[in-house]
Design a protein around this motif. Structure first.
Motif, mmCIF file in Angstrom:
data_model
loop_
_atom_site.group_PDB
_atom_site.id
_atom_site.type_symbol
_atom_site.label_atom_id
_atom_site.label_comp_id
_atom_site.label_asym_id
_atom_site.label_seq_id
_atom_site.Cartn_x
_atom_site.Cartn_y
_atom_site.Cartn_z
ATOM 1 N N LEU A 16 0.843 -1.202 0.000
ATOM 2 C CA LEU A 16 0.000 0.000 0.000
ATOM 3 C C LEU A 16 0.880 1.255 0.000
ATOM 4 O O LEU A 16 0.616 2.203 -0.753
ATOM 5 C CB LEU A 16 -0.926 -0.025 1.224
ATOM 6 N N GLN A 17 1.930 1.250 0.816
ATOM 7 C CA GLN A 17 2.805 2.426 0.867
ATOM 8 C C GLN A 17 3.528 2.621 -0.470
ATOM 9 O O GLN A 17 3.651 3.747 -0.940
ATOM 10 C CB GLN A 17 3.845 2.319 2.003
ATOM 11 N N ASP A 30 -6.108 10.346 4.320
ATOM 12 C CA ASP A 30 -5.666 9.304 5.241
ATOM 13 C C ASP A 30 -6.803 8.353 5.630
ATOM 14 O O ASP A 30 -6.582 7.152 5.808
ATOM 15 C CB ASP A 30 -5.091 9.988 6.498
ATOM 16 N N GLY A 31 -8.025 8.884 5.736
ATOM 17 C CA GLY A 31 -9.184 8.050 6.088
ATOM 18 C C GLY A 31 -9.489 7.045 4.991
ATOM 19 O O GLY A 31 -9.722 5.857 5.265
ATOM 20 N N CYS A 32 -9.496 7.506 3.732
ATOM 21 C CA CYS A 32 -9.768 6.595 2.614
ATOM 22 C C CYS A 32 -8.661 5.550 2.493
ATOM 23 O O CYS A 32 -8.918 4.387 2.181
ATOM 24 C CB CYS A 32 -9.928 7.382 1.308
ATOM 25 N N ALA A 34 -6.922 4.291 4.979
ATOM 26 C CA ALA A 34 -7.154 3.301 6.046
ATOM 27 C C ALA A 34 -8.313 2.383 5.675
ATOM 28 O O ALA A 34 -8.286 1.177 5.970
ATOM 29 C CB ALA A 34 -7.419 4.009 7.374
ATOM 30 N N ASP A 35 -9.361 2.933 5.017
ATOM 31 C CA ASP A 35 -10.486 2.089 4.584
ATOM 32 C C ASP A 35 -10.038 1.088 3.526
ATOM 33 O O ASP A 35 -10.463 -0.076 3.545
ATOM 34 C CB ASP A 35 -11.627 2.965 4.043
ATOM 35 N N TYR A 37 -7.039 -0.102 3.241
ATOM 36 C CA TYR A 37 -6.207 -1.065 3.992
ATOM 37 C C TYR A 37 -7.084 -2.116 4.686
ATOM 38 O O TYR A 37 -6.856 -3.337 4.547
ATOM 39 C CB TYR A 37 -5.373 -0.268 5.003
ATOM 40 N N ALA A 38 -8.126 -1.663 5.398
ATOM 41 C CA ALA A 38 -9.004 -2.583 6.134
ATOM 42 C C ALA A 38 -9.747 -3.516 5.176
ATOM 43 O O ALA A 38 -9.813 -4.734 5.388
ATOM 44 C CB ALA A 38 -10.003 -1.787 6.990
ATOM 45 N N LEU A 41 -7.440 -6.198 3.747
ATOM 46 C CA LEU A 41 -7.179 -7.266 4.725
ATOM 47 C C LEU A 41 -8.391 -8.194 4.854
ATOM 48 O O LEU A 41 -8.238 -9.402 5.076
ATOM 49 C CB LEU A 41 -6.817 -6.662 6.087
ATOM 50 N N HIS A 87 -15.899 7.321 2.768
ATOM 51 C CA HIS A 87 -16.344 7.730 4.126
ATOM 52 C C HIS A 87 -15.171 8.421 4.812
ATOM 53 O O HIS A 87 -14.629 7.889 5.773
ATOM 54 C CB HIS A 87 -16.744 6.506 4.953
ATOM 55 N N HIS A 88 -14.779 9.557 4.280
ATOM 56 C CA HIS A 88 -13.552 10.234 4.764
ATOM 57 C C HIS A 88 -13.512 10.305 6.283
ATOM 58 O O HIS A 88 -14.041 11.085 6.927
ATOM 59 C CB HIS A 88 -13.435 11.621 4.161
ATOM 60 N N MET B 1 -0.876 6.661 8.750
ATOM 61 C CA MET B 1 -2.183 6.097 8.377
ATOM 62 C C MET B 1 -3.002 5.795 9.634
ATOM 63 O O MET B 1 -2.448 5.353 10.641
ATOM 64 C CB MET B 1 -1.978 4.809 7.574
ATOM 65 N N GLN B 2 -4.313 6.035 9.543
ATOM 66 C CA GLN B 2 -5.187 5.734 10.688
ATOM 67 C C GLN B 2 -5.164 4.234 10.997
ATOM 68 O O GLN B 2 -4.990 3.413 10.113
ATOM 69 C CB GLN B 2 -6.619 6.186 10.389
ATOM 70 N N TYR B 48 -11.763 -6.494 9.664
ATOM 71 C CA TYR B 48 -10.998 -5.277 9.965
ATOM 72 C C TYR B 48 -11.888 -4.061 9.800
ATOM 73 O O TYR B 48 -12.674 -3.980 8.844
ATOM 74 C CB TYR B 48 -9.792 -5.145 9.024
ATOM 75 N N ARG B 50 -11.757 0.445 10.410
ATOM 76 C CA ARG B 50 -10.946 1.605 10.757
ATOM 77 C C ARG B 50 -11.358 2.020 12.167
ATOM 78 O O ARG B 50 -12.545 2.083 12.468
ATOM 79 C CB ARG B 50 -11.233 2.740 9.771
#
Lengths: 88, 88
Positions: A16-17, A30-32, A34-35, A37-38, A41, A87-88, B1-2, B48, B50
């Motif tokens: 991702l990075q 940053d919120g998007c 993390a979403d 990323y989740a 996973l 969902h920022h 990141m969150q 997962y 956020r």
């Protein structure tokens, strides 16, 4: 209880990075991120290991070309979903 | 990141703490308990979210009778596997 860790988190974080600026996301906040990323996973089979036993072995396995392709596909699909309904 | 968190970890921890003394494990040491915990998480679909968004909602969902039965089945199967080949 001894700590456990999902080493898939490390593999997805790495990709991702590396790829975040290239992925076709409608928003790069940053919120998007993390979403994405989740969601990624949640699309991949977890690889929990007892720490520190086994984590280096599984990390090496997850960095193979095939695993990286699987993770990148999950990342791309998650980007599409988050971009369609952020969902920022 | 969150930060993100797999709320399935909380659901499995709750049931494992409640049921550990009743589960037919050949060894009840802390290492075998952590191995049962990791194996159980690998058998279940991750959830997962956020943090802190969404975690309470998913936690409530994972505490339904059906989810608890699914988690208990995964726990029991993991106990069998760790008991057959313990790595204290």
């Amino acid at each position: 209880m001894q700590r456990v860790h999902n080493v898939m988190e490390d593999a997805v974080t790495d990709l991702l990075q590396q790829q975040w600026s290239n992925l076709p996301a409608s928003c790069h906040c940053d919120g998007c991120k993390a979403d994405v990323y989740a969601l990624t996973l949640n699309r991949l089979k977890p690889h929990y290991v007892r720490m520190p036993v086994g984590s280096m072995y599984v990390k090496a396995h997850l960095m193979t070309v095939q695993s990286r392709a699987t993770i990148l596909t999950a990342l791309t699909e998650s980007v599409k979903r988050v971009s369609a309904d952020p969902h920022h």
